[in-house]
Design an enzyme around this catalytic site. Structure first.
Site, PDB file in Angstrom:
ATOM      1  N   ASP A  82       0.856  -1.189   0.000  1.00  0.00           N
ATOM      2  CA  ASP A  82       0.000   0.000   0.000  1.00  0.00           C
ATOM      3  C   ASP A  82       0.885   1.230   0.000  1.00  0.00           C
ATOM      4  OD1 ASP A  82      -2.909   1.059   0.426  1.00  0.00           O
ATOM      5  OD2 ASP A  82      -1.578   2.295   1.661  1.00  0.00           O
ATOM      6  N   GLU A  84       1.171   5.496   0.155  1.00  0.00           N
ATOM      7  CA  GLU A  84       0.561   6.800   0.412  1.00  0.00           C
ATOM      8  C   GLU A  84       1.251   7.764  -0.545  1.00  0.00           C
ATOM      9  OE1 GLU A  84      -2.008   6.812   2.236  1.00  0.00           O
ATOM     10  OE2 GLU A  84      -1.662   4.814   3.037  1.00  0.00           O
ATOM     11  N   HIS A 221      -5.187   4.195   6.581  1.00  0.00           N
ATOM     12  CA  HIS A 221      -4.640   5.320   5.813  1.00  0.00           C
ATOM     13  C   HIS A 221      -3.145   5.512   6.021  1.00  0.00           C
ATOM     14  CE1 HIS A 221      -8.456   6.346   4.211  1.00  0.00           C
ATOM     15  NE2 HIS A 221      -8.982   6.638   5.374  1.00  0.00           N
ATOM     16  N   ASP A 226      -2.782  -0.243   6.016  1.00  0.00           N
ATOM     17  CA  ASP A 226      -3.640  -0.632   4.890  1.00  0.00           C
ATOM     18  C   ASP A 226      -3.125  -1.905   4.220  1.00  0.00           C
ATOM     19  OD1 ASP A 226      -5.210   1.496   5.446  1.00  0.00           O
ATOM     20  OD2 ASP A 226      -4.713   2.668   3.668  1.00  0.00           O
TER      21      ASP A 226
END
Ligand code: SF4
Length: 673
Positions: A82, A84, A221, A226
């Protein structure tokens, strides 16, 4: 593309392999129906080529490089990742955190986590969502230092993510930029698996799935949080896939090429071709391998719309269309209005076969009241009519609500619901509506023509926005019923009041436009602009707007035609553009074109962006009673609720179906999972 390249590209998307007949069908239409012939042809073409493998036991051809994927899911190696990022698109947006878990089957073995120093500041919205601040990443390594370590961690495992297209696009972008070669690992997406395996679950975001399966949302998040949730989902989906007979890695990846309904999407248009299409309004034309036109569509953002055809959540019909598409041609327009008008013209002229089959857009509805009928009834229709004296309001989206409102209005005023011409006769027996008191029963002279006409006048007033008297009456009737303890009746009246209130709020917004459906829509920017002149609801003309002389021409056209259009009946040919304009006004984005309302037969050239220093900058008669035009700011405008109202002539007795529009399939867009 050579035949071998074609077969290679096809089999690359089919790790579990394909039958000879299917492959031959790709190359020679018709030959695929003869499996014997297919097998012989394939053998002749591919035997001896080390890239292709034929498995005699299953009768399937596959790529040699995909043989490594023929392992049970419990023995496959995955990296669940994941990211960001600072934005939704790789390039402008950059990675600020990578979180990943390495898995062997369902077992988590190891993890990778690092913050990444982005090229620019982190937007406040992203900090709010992820709690990653500029201070936190100030000392973090840049992506150039992080990616080699992540590549080692990833190895040749299967990359897995929730909405993997997002994470893949960022990683692939950075791999190409830093290593000069894109990401080549097989990819699985837990969002796609959720759509495939849990079709009845409405929401499929990570939070929703976590709630559904009772997973922890700790660290939501953030990269590692995540990634952990996605890893737990992968474990669950491996279990489900195994029970569905997809327990081998190549079969699960192969299943990813299918839509949510299990329908395979055969892709013949490269992703790079779609990525090169402009993110601009326009129309697209889809062709099959022979060059026959299959489908014409329009889009506000061409690239996004076309990309949506190739995701796995499309309907079976769309998947069928996509699997026949080999070439896509696009034509850009200044605005989605022009795209819709061009789409309608092309569909009318070229009659593409799939435009008849695919009607994806929600239809728009009009409320119609035939004022030339002695006993009019209120009708909901997807068609505009060109008949004389027909009052039409709309468009409205959503049939149920509008029908409920119209039923309530008809019942409140006792208007008839039966179709056809009435020949009132005392001996006629009213239908159930008359017997229940929902209709005043003009059929058996329960009400005379004048009395009925008075009720129709009240309906017209209501639809023009003067709803107060009727609503007041209904509220009083409801309160009286409640006081008299007729609670069922009070509840029914309350429901009707709610339905009428909903219609009234929409109709009163729309009614502002009843007198304002004379307007000029300016689309485009700079010197590439156009003026679309709408008179009495009809698209009277479209003109380029590149110079002061063009603006004068628009002004002249309005002056010469304003009254003529008011007097002239609607023609059948005008109905379709009318509907397109009405719908565009209803659905337009604030930054899409400028709407200039006309309150008389004149428009200032300055309002069109061309101040005319040599004159009073207007053309046309003006009675001096007030401004002839009012510019609607692009943002909230009268077009927010649009209205097509036409008292029409030329009785051809036919309406036209509302034209189809394309709507992007809902895609799970995000900046972070
Ligand atoms: S009562 Fe008579 S006029 Fe009213 S809907 Fe029935 S048949 Fe038509």
């Amino acid at each position: 593309m050579t035949i071998r390249e074609k077969l290679h590209a096809f089999l690359a998307s089919r790790p579990a392999g394909a039958e000879a007949g299917e492959l031959v069908g790709l190359l020679l239409s018709g030959a695929g129906s003869d499996p014997e012939l297919g097998t012989r042809l394939l053998r002749t073409m591919l035997d001896g080529d080390p890239n292709f493998v034929f498995d005699a036991a299953s009768g399937l051809w596959s790529l040699r490089r995909n043989q490594a994927l023929r392992v049970p899911l419990d023995e496959a190696r995955f990296t669940v990742v994941d990211l960001e990022t600072t934005g939704g698109r790789a390039g402008p947006g950059t990675i600020i955190e990578i979180g990943a878990y390495r898995m062997h089957g369902r077992r988590i073995l190891d993890f990778f986590q690092t913050l990444v120093r982005p090229h620019g500041p982190i937007p406040r919205f992203i900090t709010g969502l992820t709690s990653i601040t500029n201070e936190m990443v100030r000392e973090a390594p840049p992506i150039e230092d992080v990616l080699p370590a992540f590549r080692d961690f990833l190895g040749d495992s299967v990359l897995v993510a929730h909405n993997a297209a997002f994470d893949y696009s960022f990683l692939d972008f950075e791999f190409r930029r830093i290593f000069g070669i894109g990401l080549e690992n097989p990819v699985l997406c837990t969002l796609k698996m959720a759509r495939r395996f849990l079709p009845s679950l409405k929401r499929k975001r990570l939070d929703a799935l976590a709630e559904h399966f009772g997973l922890s949302t700790e660290g939501r998040h953030r990269g590692l949080g995540d990634a952990r949730m996605a890893a737990e989902l992968l474990s669950i989906f491996i279990d489900i896939a195994s029970r569905m007979g997809l327990g081998r890695l190549d079969r699960l990846i192969d299943d990813h090429q299918r839509g949510a309904a299990g329908r395979r999407i055969e892709r013949h248009v490269a992703a790079e071709e779609i990525a090169a299409i402009a993110q601009a309004p326009g129309v697209y034309l889809m062709y099959n391998e022979r060059g026959d036109l299959l489908y014409v569509g329009k889009a506000r953002r061409l690239r996004e719309r076309l990309a949506s055809y190739f995701n796995s959540s499309v309907s079976a019909k769309t998947a069928d269309l996509v699997s026949h598409v080999w070439r896509i041609e696009t034509r850009q327009t200044r605005s989605s209005l022009e795209a819709a008008l061009l789409e309608a013209k092309l569909i009318r002229e070229l009659k593409p076969p799939y435009n008849r089959m695919l009607k994806a857009a929600a239809p728009a509805y009009f409320i119609r009241l035939d004022l030339m009928d002695e006993f009019p009834r209120i009708v909901v229709s997807t068609r505009l009519s060109a008949r004389r004296g027909v009052m039409q309001t709309g468009p409205f989206i959503g049939r149920t609500g509008i029908e409920r409102s119209v039923r309530a209005l008809s019942r409140m005023l006792g208007l008839r619901t039966c179709a056809g011409k009435l020949a009132p006769d005392e001996s006629f027996s009213p239908c159930i509506y008359g017997q229940m008191g929902h209709c005043a029963a003009p059929c058996n002279l329960g009400i005379d023509e004048d009395g009925y006409a008075e009720r129709v006048r009240r309906a017209v007033a209501f639809l023009r926005g003067r709803s107060g008297p009727l609503m007041g009456e209904l509220a009083r009737a409801r309160d009286d019923a409640a006081r008299a303890m007729r609670f069922e009746e009070a509840a029914r009246l309350h429901r009707e009041l709610e339905a009428l209130a909903a219609l009234s709020s929409r109709a009163s917004r729309l009614s502002q436009v009843v007198t304002e459906n004379n307007l000029v829509i300016v689309t485009g920017a700079g010197r590439d602009r156009a003026a679309h002149i709408v008179l009495s609801g009809r698209l009277a003309a479209s003109r380029e707007l590149r110079s002061l002389e063009d603006a004068r021409e628009v002004s002249r056209f309005v002056a010469e035609n304003f009254e003529r259009y008011r007097a002239r009946p609607v023609t059948r040919e005008e109905l379709e553009p009318m509907q397109i304009v009405a719908r565009w006004l209803r659905e337009r984005h604030p930054d899409e074109g400028r709407v200039i309302n006309l309150y008389g037969p004149r428009i200032e050239t300055a309002a069109l962006g061309w101040p005319d220093a040599g004159s009073d900058s207007t053309i046309g008669a003006h009675d001096g009673s007030g401004p002839a035009t009012r510019i609607d700011p692009a943002a909230p405008g009268p077009a927010a609720g649009s209205f097509a109202s036409a008292a029409c002539a030329q009785d051809d007795g036919k309406g036209l179906p509302f034209p189809r529009t394309d709507k992007p399939d809902a895609a799970d867009k995000r900046t972070t999972a």
